[in-house]
Design an enzyme around this catalytic site. Structure first.
Site, PDB file in Angstrom:
ATOM      1  N   ARG A  82       0.835  -1.206   0.000  1.00  0.00           N
ATOM      2  CA  ARG A  82       0.000   0.000   0.000  1.00  0.00           C
ATOM      3  C   ARG A  82       0.871   1.258   0.000  1.00  0.00           C
ATOM      4  O   ARG A  82       0.550   2.250  -0.648  1.00  0.00           O
ATOM      5  CB  ARG A  82      -0.931  -0.034   1.215  1.00  0.00           C
ATOM      6  CG  ARG A  82      -2.032   1.001   1.161  1.00  0.00           C
ATOM      7  CD  ARG A  82      -3.073   0.734   2.225  1.00  0.00           C
ATOM      8  NE  ARG A  82      -2.543   0.919   3.568  1.00  0.00           N
ATOM      9  CZ  ARG A  82      -3.220   0.624   4.678  1.00  0.00           C
ATOM     10  NH1 ARG A  82      -4.443   0.119   4.615  1.00  0.00           N
ATOM     11  NH2 ARG A  82      -2.683   0.817   5.867  1.00  0.00           N
ATOM     12  N   LYS A 184      -2.584   6.553   1.478  1.00  0.00           N
ATOM     13  CA  LYS A 184      -2.391   7.034   2.852  1.00  0.00           C
ATOM     14  C   LYS A 184      -1.470   8.254   2.831  1.00  0.00           C
ATOM     15  O   LYS A 184      -0.308   8.203   3.238  1.00  0.00           O
ATOM     16  CB  LYS A 184      -1.816   5.905   3.710  1.00  0.00           C
ATOM     17  CG  LYS A 184      -2.574   5.740   5.016  1.00  0.00           C
ATOM     18  CD  LYS A 184      -2.164   4.493   5.753  1.00  0.00           C
ATOM     19  CE  LYS A 184      -2.575   4.580   7.201  1.00  0.00           C
ATOM     20  NZ  LYS A 184      -4.027   4.511   7.423  1.00  0.00           N
ATOM     21  N   GLU A 220     -16.195   6.414   4.406  1.00  0.00           N
ATOM     22  CA  GLU A 220     -15.530   5.920   5.618  1.00  0.00           C
ATOM     23  C   GLU A 220     -15.425   7.046   6.627  1.00  0.00           C
ATOM     24  O   GLU A 220     -15.986   8.126   6.417  1.00  0.00           O
ATOM     25  CB  GLU A 220     -14.156   5.338   5.262  1.00  0.00           C
ATOM     26  CG  GLU A 220     -13.202   6.309   4.603  1.00  0.00           C
ATOM     27  CD  GLU A 220     -11.801   5.731   4.411  1.00  0.00           C
ATOM     28  OE1 GLU A 220     -11.333   5.012   5.299  1.00  0.00           O
ATOM     29  OE2 GLU A 220     -11.189   6.015   3.384  1.00  0.00           O
TER      30      GLU A 220
HETATM   31  C1  LIG Z   1      -5.121   3.758   7.691  1.00  0.00           C
HETATM   32  C2  LIG Z   1      -6.508   4.052   7.317  1.00  0.00           C
HETATM   33  C3  LIG Z   1      -7.554   3.107   7.516  1.00  0.00           C
HETATM   34  C4  LIG Z   1      -7.338   1.790   8.220  1.00  0.00           C
HETATM   35  O1  LIG Z   1      -6.508   0.919   7.515  1.00  0.00           O
HETATM   36  P1  LIG Z   1      -5.829  -0.326   8.233  1.00  0.00           P
HETATM   37  O2  LIG Z   1      -4.930  -0.880   7.184  1.00  0.00           O
HETATM   38  O3  LIG Z   1      -6.902  -1.260   8.608  1.00  0.00           O
HETATM   39  O4  LIG Z   1      -5.106   0.193   9.415  1.00  0.00           O
HETATM   40  C5  LIG Z   1      -8.809   3.437   7.081  1.00  0.00           C
HETATM   41  N1  LIG Z   1      -9.085   4.634   6.507  1.00  0.00           N
HETATM   42  C6  LIG Z   1      -8.124   5.562   6.312  1.00  0.00           C
HETATM   43  C7  LIG Z   1      -8.475   6.851   5.671  1.00  0.00           C
HETATM   44  C8  LIG Z   1      -6.816   5.298   6.708  1.00  0.00           C
HETATM   45  O5  LIG Z   1      -5.873   6.224   6.514  1.00  0.00           O
END
Ligand SMILES: *Cc1c(COP(=O)(O)O)cnc(C)c1O
Length: 342
Positions: A82, A184, A220
């Site tokens: 990722r 991210k 989300e």
């Molecule tokens: C990091 C993140 C998540 C959660 O991802 P995980 O891999 O489960 O820790 C969900 N939404 C956003 C916007 C994120 O930055």
């Protein structure tokens, strides 16, 4: 190895400086070998790309002690992959995922004394991150980058444990269509600070973001994906290309199908369907799964879920118990999920 003398059972979700961090620099078109250092200070140009144009991305994962005393981490290969995607979108040099995993394991090993004991509820949070470190004034990608991994022991993300959180639909947007919602990037968090501070002021724990083009579909929260359970026990997760692909959510779906024999659907979820679900939760590395007690719409209407107010609903609880059981070594893990630090 002697553990640090911390009150493991009462840690908050905050930063505590540990002994070692990993640092690697990119210059002249290549990454150096990288090394562990005790120096927690970052020294970069006042005109560094990250400071001027926010060229940065990050990852988040955990290390913890299993029931039988091993130190492990969970699916770091997915975080590495990722981060490669994040780097490409931000025109940053990829830190290869194999090297990423190696560096993560090495950093955990060096900070073994900071990994909380089994049963404490605490974990060692791992934060890999990368930023443009060389000067940029005209708008363009930096020439030089730094990749670092810091670790910090943390307690539960949401205090109050298994009590459900109260969420409201945000009047702000998190991610534009064809924007950066699926990676991210630090910038995704910078612009979510105002809405989250406002939400807290108004008595909510988190924001629910809807798709910014039509405000019809559930996306989300600022940092966690949604998971819903229908009245007949099907797991539903929102599908959208502006959602960050959560490792926790993908793992929960696998657990639902392969361990619990549940039906799962990844599909667009209209906001007006939310009131019909039996259970709701938010999932991410920090909290694993937190139950949602209520969602308040833009018009102020509050939907309360049948479960979530005092405890997790039965299906989300099963998912939570199974996934944390796998992570803590109480339940056999699928091949390749658990990386042991030796
Ligand atoms: C990091 C993140 C998540 C959660 O991802 P995980 O891999 O489960 O820790 C969900 N939404 C956003 C916007 C994120 O930055």
């Amino acid at each position: 190895m002697e553990k640090k003398d911390l009150d493991w059972g009462n840690l908050d979700f905050g930063y505590r400086k540990t002994d070692y961090r990993f640092v690697s620099n990119y210059s002249d078109g290549k990454w150096d070998d990288g090394e562990l250092t005790t120096d927690d200070k970052v020294v970069i140009s006042e005109c560094a790309g990250v400071l001027q144009y926010s060229q940065s991305c990050f990852e988040g994962m955990k290390a913890y002690t299993t029931e039988d005393g091993r130190i492990v981490t969970f699916r770091p290969d997915l975080n590495g992959a990722r981060m490669e995607d994040s780097c490409r979108r931000l025109v940053m040099p990829v830190y290869p995922k194999e090297k990423f995993v190696e560096a993560v394991l090495k950093t955990i090993k060096a900070n073994e004394a900071w990994v909380p004991p089994y049963g404490s509820g605490a974990t060692l949070y791992i934060r890999p991150y990368m930023f443009g470190s060389t000067p940029v004034i005209g708008v363009k990608p930096a020439d030089g980058y730094q990749f670092r991994i810091l670790t910090t022991p943390v307690g539960p993300y949401f205090k109050g444990g298994m009590k459900g959180i109260n969420i409201r639909v945000s009047e702000f947007d998190r991610a534009a269509p064809h924007g950066t919602g699926h990676i991210k990037a630090g910038l995704n968090y910078a612009m979510s600070l105002y809405p989250i501070v406002k939400a807290h002021e108004d008595g909510f724990n988190e924001n629910m973001y809807l798709d910014s083009a039509t405000r019809t579909y559930v996306e989300e929260t600022g940092g966690a994906n949604f998971i819903f359970v229908t009245k007949d026990g099907t797991i539903v997760t929102p599908k959208s290309n502006t959602i960050l692909p959560s490792v926790t959510r993908r793992s929960l779906i696998y657990v639902a199908e392969h361990y619990l024999g549940l039906k799962t659907e990844e599909r667009a979820v209209r906001f007006d369907e939310v009131k019909d679900f039996a259970e709701a939760g938010v999932c991410g590395t920090a909290a694993v799964v937190s139950p949602v007690a209520s969602v308040t719409g833009l018009d102020g209407t509050k939907y309360e879920f049948p479960y979530g107010k005092e405890e997790m609903g039965p299906t989300i609880k099963k998912l939570y118990d199974t996934l944390t059981g796998i992570q803590m070594g109480r339940i056999d893990a699928p091949e390749g999920w658990i990386y042991e630090i030796k």
